[in-house]
Design an enzyme around this catalytic site. Structure first.
Site, PDB file in Angstrom:
ATOM      1  CG  HIS A 122      42.543  34.648  43.342  1.00  0.00           C
ATOM      2  ND1 HIS A 122      41.869  33.484  43.078  1.00  0.00           N
ATOM      3  CD2 HIS A 122      42.802  34.638  44.677  1.00  0.00           C
ATOM      4  CE1 HIS A 122      41.716  32.805  44.210  1.00  0.00           C
ATOM      5  NE2 HIS A 122      42.273  33.482  45.188  1.00  0.00           N
ATOM      6  CG  ASP A 199      38.606  38.914  40.920  1.00  0.00           C
ATOM      7  OD1 ASP A 199      37.884  39.274  41.861  1.00  0.00           O
ATOM      8  OD2 ASP A 199      39.465  38.010  41.020  1.00  0.00           O
ATOM      9  CD  GLN A 202      41.166  40.644  48.405  1.00  0.00           C
ATOM     10  OE1 GLN A 202      40.931  41.430  49.335  1.00  0.00           O
ATOM     11  NE2 GLN A 202      41.333  39.352  48.610  1.00  0.00           N
TER      12      GLN A 202
HETATM   13  N1  C6P Z   1      41.378  35.588  47.857  1.00  0.00           N
HETATM   14  C1  C6P Z   1      42.970  35.663  49.690  1.00  0.00           C
HETATM   15  O1  C6P Z   1      43.390  35.308  50.799  1.00  0.00           O
HETATM   16  P1  C6P Z   1      36.387  33.214  46.548  1.00  0.00           P
HETATM   17  O2  C6P Z   1      37.272  32.139  47.153  1.00  0.00           O
HETATM   18  O3  C6P Z   1      35.651  32.717  45.355  1.00  0.00           O
HETATM   19  O4  C6P Z   1      35.533  33.904  47.546  1.00  0.00           O
HETATM   20  O5  C6P Z   1      37.384  34.366  46.047  1.00  0.00           O
HETATM   21  C2  C6P Z   1      38.441  34.053  45.192  1.00  0.00           C
HETATM   22  C3  C6P Z   1      39.240  35.266  44.897  1.00  0.00           C
HETATM   23  C4  C6P Z   1      39.179  35.812  43.636  1.00  0.00           C
HETATM   24  N2  C6P Z   1      39.832  36.944  43.331  1.00  0.00           N
HETATM   25  C5  C6P Z   1      40.575  37.603  44.243  1.00  0.00           C
HETATM   26  C6  C6P Z   1      41.236  38.868  43.865  1.00  0.00           C
HETATM   27  C7  C6P Z   1      40.686  37.090  45.532  1.00  0.00           C
HETATM   28  O6  C6P Z   1      41.411  37.746  46.435  1.00  0.00           O
HETATM   29  C8  C6P Z   1      40.019  35.885  45.869  1.00  0.00           C
HETATM   30  C9  C6P Z   1      40.180  35.266  47.224  1.00  0.00           C
HETATM   31  C10 C6P Z   1      41.646  35.092  49.205  1.00  0.00           C
HETATM   32  O7  C6P Z   1      43.563  36.475  49.000  1.00  0.00           O
HETATM   33  C11 C6P Z   1      41.627  33.606  49.328  1.00  0.00           C
HETATM   34  S1  C6P Z   1      42.774  32.808  48.242  1.00  0.00           S
END
Ligand code: C6P
Length: 406
Positions: A122, A199, A202
Site C-alpha cells: 500500500h 503492515d 488487512q
Molecule cells: N487500505 C483500502 O481500501 P489507514 O488509512 O492508515 O487506516 O490504512 C492504510 C493502509 C495501509 N496498509 C494497507 C495494507 C491498507 O489496506 C491500508 C488501507 C484501504 O484498501 C484504504 S486505501
C-alpha cells in the site's frame, strides 16, 4: 453454523437502504462496519467518562485513563506482544509507519543503505520510505511479484544484503488478498542483520497474529479495519529498538521534564504519544477486539473463506471477468476487471443496485502498473456478509454487462 441473522443484527448500518435497495456492503477492506458494542463503547465514553487522560487526579480522568490503558493491554494480547509498554497508539497504520520511518529511519539510515518493500505494498508502506530515503540518501527497492500475485522469494533472497537495513512487507495485500510468508521473510532478513516492519492493516481481522512467533521488529494496524473506530491504530515495536528511537513528535505527554535548557523524554509508550489522543476511539478499540475474540478469528476466517471460494467460482464462470490476484491461500479479497468496462463504471452501476464495492488503484498503484491496468473492482468480505450478498454482487454485474453489451 453461524447464526447470521444474529450477527447481522449487531451491525445497525446493515439494515439501511441505498438507492432504495438493501445495502450489500462488500467494501470491508476499506473499512469494516461497526457492531453495536463498539458504537456503545464510544457513546458510553462520552456520556460517562469523558475527560483528559494521564493528567487529572479527578475520578473521571483516572477512569478514562484506566479504560484507555485497558485497550492498550487488549492490543498487546491481540498481537501476543511481550509488553504493554511496547504498544504505541497512533491514528492508524499510516501514522504508525510514518512514526517508524521518521524516528528509526532518520536516526539510522545513511547514503547507500537499502530499504526493501514488496511490489504489492500500500502507498502507506512506500511513500514514508521514499520520503526518508530522499532525506538520508538511502535507496528503496521493490521486491517483484509474479502474475498470480505471489512474492518472488528467490528475488527477495538475492536482494537481501548487508546494505539492507529494513524490509517493509504487507502481511495481507489490500489489492490482491495475497498472504505473504512473513515469518520466512523475517528469518531471512534477520540473518542479514535487517529489521522487518509488517503492515498488518488487512491481516488483523482475518488472521491470528503473534508478533513473538513471527519475531518481527515492528507490526502496525488500524482499528477501523477490525470493526473498530476510525482515527486509531497501533504500532508494536521491539523494546530494544523503541528504547533507542528518538521521539518523532513533541508536545504534551511525551516528556518527563521540560526546561528551556532542554527536555527529557517520557518512558515507553508515552515517548511516542504527543498530545491528547483519540481517547474515545482507543477505548472503543477494546470493544472491537472483544467482539472479534468472542466470535473467534478462526470462525471469522472460515466464514470468509467460504464466501471467497464461492465468489471466486462465480467469478471464474463470469464471461469477460479476469481475477487480479490468485495467490494460493489468499484471504477475503476478490479484485477483478471486466473486459471493455472501466472499474469506475462497474462501481457506479453496482452502487445503483445497492452493492458497495471499491474501485480504483486501492492506494497500490505499483500493483496496477505490474498488471498493466488502471484500476480494479474489488469486493472484500467480512463476518456479516452472506452467500446471498455474493449472489447480489453477480446479479448486479450481469446488469453492468447488459448495459454495456446490450
Ligand atoms: N487500505 C483500502 O481500501 P489507514 O488509512 O492508515 O487506516 O490504512 C492504510 C493502509 C495501509 N496498509 C494497507 C495494507 C491498507 O489496506 C491500508 C488501507 C484501504 O484498501 C484504504 S486505501
Amino acid at each position: 453454523m453461524l447464526d447470521m441473522p444474529a450477527i447481522r443484527a449487531e451491525f445497525p448500518i446493515l439494515t439501511r437502504q441505498v438507492h432504495d435497495r438493501p445495502l450489500v456492503y462488500l467494501d470491508n477492506a476499506a473499512t469494516t462496519q461497526k457492531p453495536k458494542v463498539v458504537i456503545q463503547a464510544e457513546k458510553h465514553y462520552y456520556e460517562y467518562l469523558n475527560s483528559n487522560i494521564h493528567r487529572g487526579v479527578h475520578q473521571l480522568s483516572q477512569q478514562a485513563t484506566d479504560a484507555y490503558e485497558a485497550s492498550r493491554e487488549s492490543v498487546r494480547a491481540l498481537l501476543n506482544a511481550p509488553r504493554t509498554e511496547d504498544i504505541i497508539f497512533t491514528r492508524g497504520t499510516t501514522e504508525a509507519i510514518n512514526l517508524v520511518s521518521q524516528s528509526w529511519g532518520r536516526a539510522n539510515l545513511k547514503p547507500g543503505d537499502e530499504i526493501l518493500v514488496t511490489h504489492m505494498e500500500h502507498h502507506s508502506n512506500i511513500v514514508p520510505w521514499q520520503m526518508i530515503c530522499e532525506e538520508t540518501g538511502a535507496i528503496l527497492r521493490p521486491i517483484p511479484i509474479d502474475e498470480m500475485g505471489v512474492l518472488d522469494m528467490e528475488a527477495y533472497a538475492s536482494m537481501l544484503s548487508p546494505k539492507t537495513k529494513l524490509v517493509g512487507v504487507v502481511h495481507v495485500s489490500n489489492a490482491l488478498g495475497t498472504v505473504n510468508p512473513v515469518k520466512e521473510m523475517i528469518e531471512q532478513a534477520h540473518a542479514m542483520g535487517a529489521l522487518v516492519l509488517v503492515d498488518g492493516a488487512q491481516a488483523v481481522s482475518h488472521l491470528t497474529v503473534d508478533v513473538r512467533a513471527l519475531d518481527c521488529d515492528f507490526y502496525v494496524f488500524s482499528a477501523h479495519k477490525l470493526y473498530g473506530p476510525t482515527g486509531v491504530g497501533a504500532l508494536y515495536g521491539r523494546q530494544s529498538l523503541l528504547e533507542l528511537m528518538p521521539p518523532w513528535q513533541g508536545g504534551g505527554d511525551m516528556i518527563s521534564l521540560v526546561r528551556f535548557s532542554g527536555s527529557k523524554w517520557n518512558h515507553l509508550p508515552y515517548k511516542f504519544e504527543a498530545g491528547t489522543p483519540n481517547i474515545a476511539g482507543g477505548v472503543a478499540l477494546k470493544a472491537a477486539i472483544d467482539y472479534v475474540n468472542n466470535i473467534g478469528l478462526d470462525t471469522i476466517a472460515a466464514h470468509e473463506a467460504l464466501l471467497l471460494d464461492y465468489a471466486t467460482q462465480r467469478a471464474k464462470a463470469f464471461p469477460g471477468l479476469r481475477i487480479i490476484g490468485e495467490a494460493p491461500g489468499k484471504v477475503s479479497i476478490l479484485s477483478f476487471v471486466l473486459e471493455g468496462i472501466h472499474p469506475h463504471d462497474i462501481g457506479t452501476i453496482l452502487d445503483m443496485e445497492g452493492v458497495a464495492i471499491r474501485t480504483g488503484h486501492h492506494c497500490a498503484m505499483p500493483v496496477m502498473e505490474r498488471y498493466k491496468i488502471p484500476a480494479t473492482a474489488r469486493a472484500s468480505f467480512a463476518i456479516y456478509n452472506t452467500i446471498e450478498e455474493v449472489d447480489a454482487l453477480f446479479l448486479a454485474l450481469e446488469r453492468v454487462q447488459k448495459m454495456f453489451r446490450g
